[in-house]
Design a protein around this motif. Structure first.
Motif, PDB file in Angstrom:
ATOM      1  N   LEU A  91       0.613  -0.959   0.421  1.00 22.09           N
ATOM      2  CA  LEU A  91       0.600  -0.029   0.208  1.00 22.09           C
ATOM      3  C   LEU A  91       0.731   1.653   0.133  1.00 22.09           C
ATOM      4  N   GLU A 112       2.740   2.189  -3.490  1.00 22.05           N
ATOM      5  CA  GLU A 112       1.232   1.955  -4.252  1.00 22.05           C
ATOM      6  C   GLU A 112       1.031   3.634  -4.302  1.00 22.05           C
ATOM      7  N   GLN A 113       0.996   3.990  -3.545  1.00 17.77           N
ATOM      8  CA  GLN A 113       0.882   5.716  -3.221  1.00 17.77           C
ATOM      9  C   GLN A 113       1.177   6.390  -3.649  1.00 17.77           C
ATOM     10  N   VAL A 133      -0.173   6.706  -7.635  1.00 13.23           N
ATOM     11  CA  VAL A 133      -1.307   7.491  -7.901  1.00 13.23           C
ATOM     12  C   VAL A 133      -1.091   8.502  -8.221  1.00 13.23           C
ATOM     13  N   THR A 188      -7.100   5.177  -7.070  1.00 18.21           N
ATOM     14  CA  THR A 188      -7.030   4.609  -5.402  1.00 18.21           C
ATOM     15  C   THR A 188      -7.760   2.666  -5.428  1.00 18.21           C
ATOM     16  N   LEU A 191      -4.947   0.393  -4.286  1.00 19.70           N
ATOM     17  CA  LEU A 191      -3.856   1.172  -2.687  1.00 19.70           C
ATOM     18  C   LEU A 191      -5.482   0.999  -1.513  1.00 19.70           C
TER      19      LEU A 191
END
Length: 715
Positions: free
Chosen positions: A352, A355-356, A359, A365, A369
């Motif tokens: 997580l 992956e932010q 984005v 998201t 996410l």
């Protein structure tokens, strides 16, 4: 047609069966014959007297003494017993008759207690550990020349461990294996290090020295076949044992020297191969080196300081240390620790966080996410709500109801029975919240999960603010592109430069990406498609379908690597995942395998470099890419060095090559050179270089430290 898979399976089965047979034979010798531990010497009269009583043997327990005359072994004259004839040792004997003070004494060795010795226990432990590691390496690591040498080292070490007890009982096969293992293990280990570094692009010394060493050791191995013949071998065995110990000592010193040299060169680099060198150097140093200093070297010149049965425990430290440091390194990167369920949740949490950074829109998201958030915190659903004035946007995953979310936000019920609401950006004009649907009324977050949530909210605040600002900027750019006059009271023509520059940058980037895709990925996919068609057409008559599919899978792996490489060139995502130092180390490691020159990197003060802003990291990364690109195209250098360090002036990046240089008066005006200058200007840094035709190039980039006025630094 690829027949490697059946061959590998056959080879693995063959080797496994051979190791099992050898283990069974050594175990039979170890349990069937007690360790006697007697060395004998022939007198001028033809009798045999006890000259040595080895520690831990049956002779010591039975009360035999030095200078006792051995009359019979197994009720036959002493000289006829094969271990006496070959090695001047008494082993594998059922009975012994000695003469002491003219009195005959008989000893029944066969019925003596044959206790399991510490050496045998060490052998079993070492064998199991090393063979288990060998199996993992064989099946989990992509095969290469260095991997085969590593497998040879592990297997020989395992054989030496299990063969030590049988060798002490004068078994010919055990002596053959143990002596060859002593000779070959350091040599093969050095081969592993050499080829591993070569595969990673390092330019090393000529390989012919290894060939000469291999020829010499092979000759010695062939001569050791004499152990399988019934002939007097005592003198040869003493000499061969000395040669084996000397080979082991020289091989260890060579391997540790090679590791030390590479460690010294790469200790300030943070690539995968540099990490491997540090781990192997540490493991080798605390395992083989004590064994060498305490037993092998003293044995060459007299008597071991520590007997081999005790010092061999150090060798066990080699795989144990490698496993420990490899595991610790993995923990640092992935932070996996704890029970399996919690591990799974933590994996999702760190995915997580990774992956932010990828984005770009709030809607994104919902795909990665938020699902990972639900997995990490065991949620039924989650949503992110962004409000800009009266405009509301929602990203939802799982069992979430938009109307119920709005009702909760309207009533400001942030601790509803099934929902938990956390504010990310409070405010009236612009606000954002994250809403989580818990599994049940009694579900609560434990302390570590609460820390996760705090970290997530901190990261989300940056991400959502960037999304919000990006959307505002996009709207403004669209206004300028569609209707320049809408930007204000300035003439529309004053914005033509902006539109022209923006379109040019877009077209150049599109052209580059299209070229990369066409030259690599599209071609690879085309050939893969052709291969699938050929397999389909021949499926009914092909007897090697599994081999062909295996080959296709490997080819698709190559396509995947090309895609990742292209993506990395477009956006160095590792900068956010593992930091600046590791990312540029990986860049150098990747380039090292492609370039004809030696490429070195030193990074000092890693923590300080990693702490710089992401924007600075991106600029420095692109500068290094540009310098490498120019070096490959124009420098014609033999060696290129990057040195990143911290000084009183600030952060220093030094580049130096021994190439053709250029005339400062006719300095290149290429895009790459100007790009480096513009990047340094944007960072408020300084650029100095020193070059001349055929004198190479030295470039020094200086960035002021944070909190210091760049102008003051220049003065």
């Amino acid at each position: 047609m690829n027949n490697s898979l059946p061959f590998k399976r056959f080879f693995f089965i063959f080797v496994g069966a051979g190791l099992l047979l050898i283990h069974s034979w050594f175990s039979y010798i170890s349990f069937h014959f007690p360790y006697v531990g007697i060395g004998v010497t022939a007198t001028s009269s033809g009798t045999w007297i006890i000259s040595d009583i080895y520690k831990g043997g049956t002779a010591e327990k039975l009360g035999l003494a030095l200078n006792d005359t051995v009359a019979l072994v197994n009720k036959q004259p002493t000289g006829q017993h094969f271990t006496v004839n070959k090695y001047h040792d008494i082993e594998q004997a059922h009975s012994i008759e000695i003469i002491r003070d003219r009195i005959h004494h008989s000893f029944d060795i066969k019925n003596s207690a044959n206790e399991i010795s510490a050496r045998y226990i060490i052998g079993i432990i070492g064998e199991l550990v090393l063979f288990a590691i060998s199996v993992v390496v064989y099946f989990k690591v992509r095969h290469s020349r260095s991997v085969y040498y590593l497998l040879a080292v592990l297997i020989l070490m395992g054989l030496a461990f299990i063969g030590a007890e049988a060798s002490a009982r004068s078994d010919s096969l055990a002596k053959f294996i143990v002596l060859n293992a002593m000779s070959f293990i350091p040599f093969l280990f050095a081969q592993f290090v050499y080829h591993f570094l070569k595969e990673k692009g390092y330019k090393l010394f000529s390989y012919r020295w290894f060939k000469y060493g291999f020829i010499l050791l092979s000759v010695l191995a062939v001569m050791r076949l004499s152990y399988f013949f019934s002939m007097p071998l005592h003198t040869y065995f003493v000499l061969d044992r000395f040669i084996s110990l000397l080979s082991f000592a020289l091989g260890c010193l060579f391997a540790i020297s090679l590791l030390f040299i590479m460690y010294r060169k790469k200790r300030h680099e943070y690539s995968f191969s540099a990490t491997i060198i540090r781990v192997v150097f540490t493991a080798f140093g605390i395992s083989f080196f004590p064994f060498l200093l305490l037993s092998v070297l003293p044995d060459l010149f007299g008597k071991p300081i520590l007997d081999y049965a005790s010092s061999v425990w150090f060798i066990i430290l080699f795989p144990a240390t490698c496993i420990y440091y490899a595991g610790r390194n993995k923990l640092k990167q992935t932070k996996r620790f704890g029970w399996p369920l919690l591990n799974k949740q933590r994996d999702a949490f760190y995915r997580l966080l990774e992956e932010q950074g990828q984005v770009k829109q709030l809607e994104d998201t919902s795909h990665n996410l938020l699902p990972n958030l639900c997995e990490a915190l065991n949620l039924k659903g989650a949503a992110i709500r962004l409000q800009n004035n009266n405009r509301i946007k929602l990203a939802v995953h799982g069992a979430m109801d938009a109307e119920e979310i709005e009702q909760i936000m309207k009533n400001k019920d942030e601790n509803a029975a099934t929902y938990v609401v956390y504010g990310i950006h409070p405010g009236e004009e612009f606000s954002s919240h994250i809403i989580m649907a818990r599994e049940g009324h009694g579900h609560t977050f434990h302390a570590e999960q609460q820390r996760w949530i705090a970290a997530i909210i901190t990261q989300l605040s940056i991400m959502i603010e960037n999304i919000y600002l990006s959307e505002l900027l996009s709207l403004k750019i669209n206004e300028l592109l569609i209707e320049p006059a809408a930007a204000g009271d300035k003439s529309p023509s004053s914005y033509l430069w902006f539109r022209k520059s923006l379109y040019e940058m877009q077209e150049k980037e599109r052209q580059r990406v299209a070229s990369d895709l066409h030259d690599t990925i599209m071609q690879d996919i085309y050939f893969a498609k052709q291969r699938v068609a050929a397999i389909r057409d021949n499926a009914s008559q092909s007897s090697h379908l599994e081999d062909e599919l295996k080959e296709l899978m490997e080819y698709l792996d190559i396509i995947n690597l090309n895609v990742r490489e292209t993506g990395f060139q477009l956006y160095p995502h590792l900068l956010k995942e593992v930091g600046f130092a590791v990312t540029v180390s990986n860049l150098i490691e990747s380039e090292r395998m492609k370039v004809p020159f030696q490429l070195h990197l030193r990074i000092e003060h890693k923590t300080e470099w990693d702490a710089l802003d992401t924007e600075v990291h991106h600029h420095l990364f692109r500068i290094m890419q540009e310098l490498l690109s120019n070096a490959k195209k124009h420098a014609m250098a033999n060696q290129i060095d990057f040195h990143l360090h911290l000084s009183r002036q600030g952060f220093i990046m030094e580049y130096q090559d021994d190439g053709i240089g250029f005339d400062d008066q006719l300095q290149s005006t290429g895009i790459g050179w100007h790009g480096i200058k513009h990047r340094m200007n944007s960072l408020e840094g300084q650029l100095h270089y020193d070059t001349a035709p055929n004198e190479g190039l030295k470039l020094v980039l200086t960035l002021p430290t944070e909190g210091t006025d760049p102008v003051e630094r220049r003065n």
